[in-house]
Design a protein around this motif. Structure first.
Motif, mmCIF file in Angstrom:
data_model
loop_
_atom_site.group_PDB
_atom_site.id
_atom_site.type_symbol
_atom_site.label_atom_id
_atom_site.label_comp_id
_atom_site.label_asym_id
_atom_site.label_seq_id
_atom_site.Cartn_x
_atom_site.Cartn_y
_atom_site.Cartn_z
ATOM 1 N N THR A 207 2.112 -1.430 0.348
ATOM 2 C CA THR A 207 -0.123 -0.047 -0.236
ATOM 3 C C THR A 207 0.557 1.282 0.013
ATOM 4 O O THR A 207 2.231 1.627 1.043
ATOM 5 C CB THR A 207 -0.677 0.106 1.395
ATOM 6 O OG1 THR A 207 0.237 -0.104 2.515
ATOM 7 C CG2 THR A 207 -1.627 -1.119 0.917
ATOM 8 N N THR A 209 0.554 5.588 0.211
ATOM 9 C CA THR A 209 0.241 7.139 0.788
ATOM 10 C C THR A 209 0.819 8.219 -0.176
ATOM 11 O O THR A 209 1.895 8.156 0.940
ATOM 12 C CB THR A 209 -0.278 6.484 2.218
ATOM 13 O OG1 THR A 209 -1.169 5.448 2.575
ATOM 14 C CG2 THR A 209 -0.719 7.877 2.876
ATOM 15 N N SER A 223 1.650 18.223 -7.399
ATOM 16 C CA SER A 223 0.426 18.168 -8.558
ATOM 17 C C SER A 223 0.734 18.325 -9.610
ATOM 18 O O SER A 223 -0.520 17.912 -10.096
ATOM 19 C CB SER A 223 0.273 18.992 -7.462
ATOM 20 O OG SER A 223 -0.131 18.513 -5.796
ATOM 21 N N ASP A 227 -1.548 12.541 -11.420
ATOM 22 C CA ASP A 227 -2.871 12.510 -11.538
ATOM 23 C C ASP A 227 -3.581 13.252 -10.022
ATOM 24 O O ASP A 227 -3.359 12.524 -9.351
ATOM 25 C CB ASP A 227 -3.665 11.376 -11.680
ATOM 26 C CG ASP A 227 -4.992 10.736 -11.373
ATOM 27 O OD1 ASP A 227 -5.676 11.876 -12.203
ATOM 28 O OD2 ASP A 227 -5.058 10.129 -11.891
ATOM 29 N N THR A 229 -6.506 12.731 -9.477
ATOM 30 C CA THR A 229 -7.412 12.031 -8.658
ATOM 31 C C THR A 229 -6.752 10.918 -8.204
ATOM 32 O O THR A 229 -7.405 9.524 -7.773
ATOM 33 C CB THR A 229 -8.814 11.556 -9.863
ATOM 34 O OG1 THR A 229 -7.582 10.330 -10.945
ATOM 35 C CG2 THR A 229 -9.059 13.105 -10.334
ATOM 36 N N ASP A 230 -5.714 10.564 -8.203
ATOM 37 C CA ASP A 230 -5.237 9.421 -7.628
ATOM 38 C C ASP A 230 -5.501 8.971 -5.933
ATOM 39 O O ASP A 230 -5.486 10.170 -5.441
ATOM 40 C CB ASP A 230 -3.427 9.524 -7.266
ATOM 41 C CG ASP A 230 -2.693 8.200 -6.477
ATOM 42 O OD1 ASP A 230 -3.285 7.519 -6.565
ATOM 43 O OD2 ASP A 230 -1.729 8.189 -7.681
ATOM 44 N N PRO A 231 -6.411 8.173 -5.567
ATOM 45 C CA PRO A 231 -6.793 7.702 -4.126
ATOM 46 C C PRO A 231 -6.046 7.927 -2.883
ATOM 47 O O PRO A 231 -6.063 8.378 -2.019
ATOM 48 C CB PRO A 231 -7.584 6.721 -4.642
ATOM 49 C CG PRO A 231 -7.326 5.845 -5.483
ATOM 50 C CD PRO A 231 -7.044 7.077 -6.709
ATOM 51 N N ARG A 232 -4.469 7.991 -3.652
ATOM 52 C CA ARG A 232 -3.093 7.297 -2.184
ATOM 53 C C ARG A 232 -3.801 8.584 -1.700
ATOM 54 O O ARG A 232 -2.696 9.085 -0.730
ATOM 55 C CB ARG A 232 -2.803 7.065 -3.311
ATOM 56 C CG ARG A 232 -2.965 5.321 -3.461
ATOM 57 C CD ARG A 232 -1.967 4.987 -4.157
ATOM 58 N NE ARG A 232 -1.406 5.892 -5.285
ATOM 59 C CZ ARG A 232 -0.886 4.476 -6.506
ATOM 60 N NH1 ARG A 232 0.095 4.070 -6.128
ATOM 61 N NH2 ARG A 232 -0.686 5.379 -7.512
ATOM 62 N N GLN A 234 -3.699 12.716 -0.083
ATOM 63 C CA GLN A 234 -3.899 12.966 1.650
ATOM 64 C C GLN A 234 -3.427 14.637 1.187
ATOM 65 O O GLN A 234 -1.973 14.425 1.221
ATOM 66 C CB GLN A 234 -4.192 12.188 2.774
ATOM 67 C CG GLN A 234 -4.833 10.829 2.492
ATOM 68 C CD GLN A 234 -4.736 10.577 4.268
ATOM 69 O OE1 GLN A 234 -5.064 10.842 4.571
ATOM 70 N NE2 GLN A 234 -4.467 8.784 3.543
#
Length: 262
Positions: A207, A209, A223, A227, A229-232, A234
């Motif tokens: 995983t 983050t 940034s 991407d 929209t990368d869900p990783r 925060q």
């Protein structure tokens, strides 16, 4: 909590590391990889403080100086060539804390980039990548993306002192004009190393983050080429690259605990 200093080999050089741990601790540990040429204590001793706090909560933490930095021998070949140093540190961590069966690796700035570039060769279970550096040593060091430049000038214009400097001739107008042209540009930042980072991370089976201080220039540069929209990803609304203010420190600690917790 005990703090133990130790040495270990890396391609003929002797490296120095520090292990923080409680006598009875979790089987998950954290490897901290330093960014830039900073010592294993980190900027403002942030990594040493972070390690002590996590160790007191039961998570062993190992940090080290790579070759040619701090107490370690050898030639400093920069983050681009630090894969062997990271691998050697992992071996030393496991030897010093044999009960650790799961390792999370954390890096900020070019340490995050180093982890992403070397991920396929590293035996870690999870990554925490903060404000990853995206400019290669062979790429233009002033290749700041337009979004970061715009953010910089908006911050200046919100400062009455900067406005006064502009009105009273305290600003280099030629330099200002060049900056405004760059801010209006839509040209992308260099992506050579970024593609390698993406490829390395894509091959990672654990995983990952990605933590970004949204007003930090390095995070803004990342940034620009990643991407959104990368869900990783925060984010925290902070300008601190090293998460030095209290809110950012607490946020980073909470994110690390989330990944370390079994």
């Amino acid at each position: 909590m005990t703090r133990r200093h130790l040495t270990f080999p890396c391609e003929g050089a002797t490296l120095v590391g520090t292990l923080d741990r409680e006598a009875a601790s979790h089987s998950t540990g954290l490897l901290i990889v330093s960014g830039g040429n900073e010592l294993r204590a980190g900027a403002w001793s942030g990594q040493a403080q972070q390690a002590a706090r996590l160790a007191a909560e039961g998570y062993p933490v190992f940090r080290y100086d790579r070759r040619g930095v701090g107490d370690s021998e050898g030639e400093n070949l920069s983050f681009r060539h630090s894969g062997p140093d990271i691998a050697a540190a992992l071996t030393a961590f496991r030897a010093a804390a044999p009960h650790v069966s799961r390792i999370v690796a954390f890096g900020n700035c070019d340490a995050a980039a180093a982890l992403m570039l070397n991920t396929p060769a590293l035996t870690v279970d999870a990554l925490v990548l903060a404000n990853p550096w995206t400019i290669d040593g062979e790429e233009a060091p002033d290749a700041m993306p337009a979004s970061a430049i715009r953010s910089r000038y908006l911050t200046k214009l919100a400062n009455p002192r900067e406005v006064w400097r502009l009105l009273t001739g305290g600003v280099n107008l030629a330099k200002l004009a060049k900056g405004l042209r760059s801010a209006a540009s839509s040209a992308p930042a260099p992506v050579g190393m970024v593609e390698e980072m993406k490829s390395g991370l894509a091959r990672f089976s654990g995983t990952a983050t990605i933590l970004l201080a949204s007003r930090d220039r390095t995070a803004q540069m990342f940034s620009e080429v990643w991407d959104a929209t990368d869900p990783r990803i925060q984010r925290i609304d902070s300008a601190s690259h090293s998460f030095s203010d209290e809110a950012a420190r607490e946020w980073l600690h909470a994110r690390l605990i989330e990944v370390l917790r079994p």
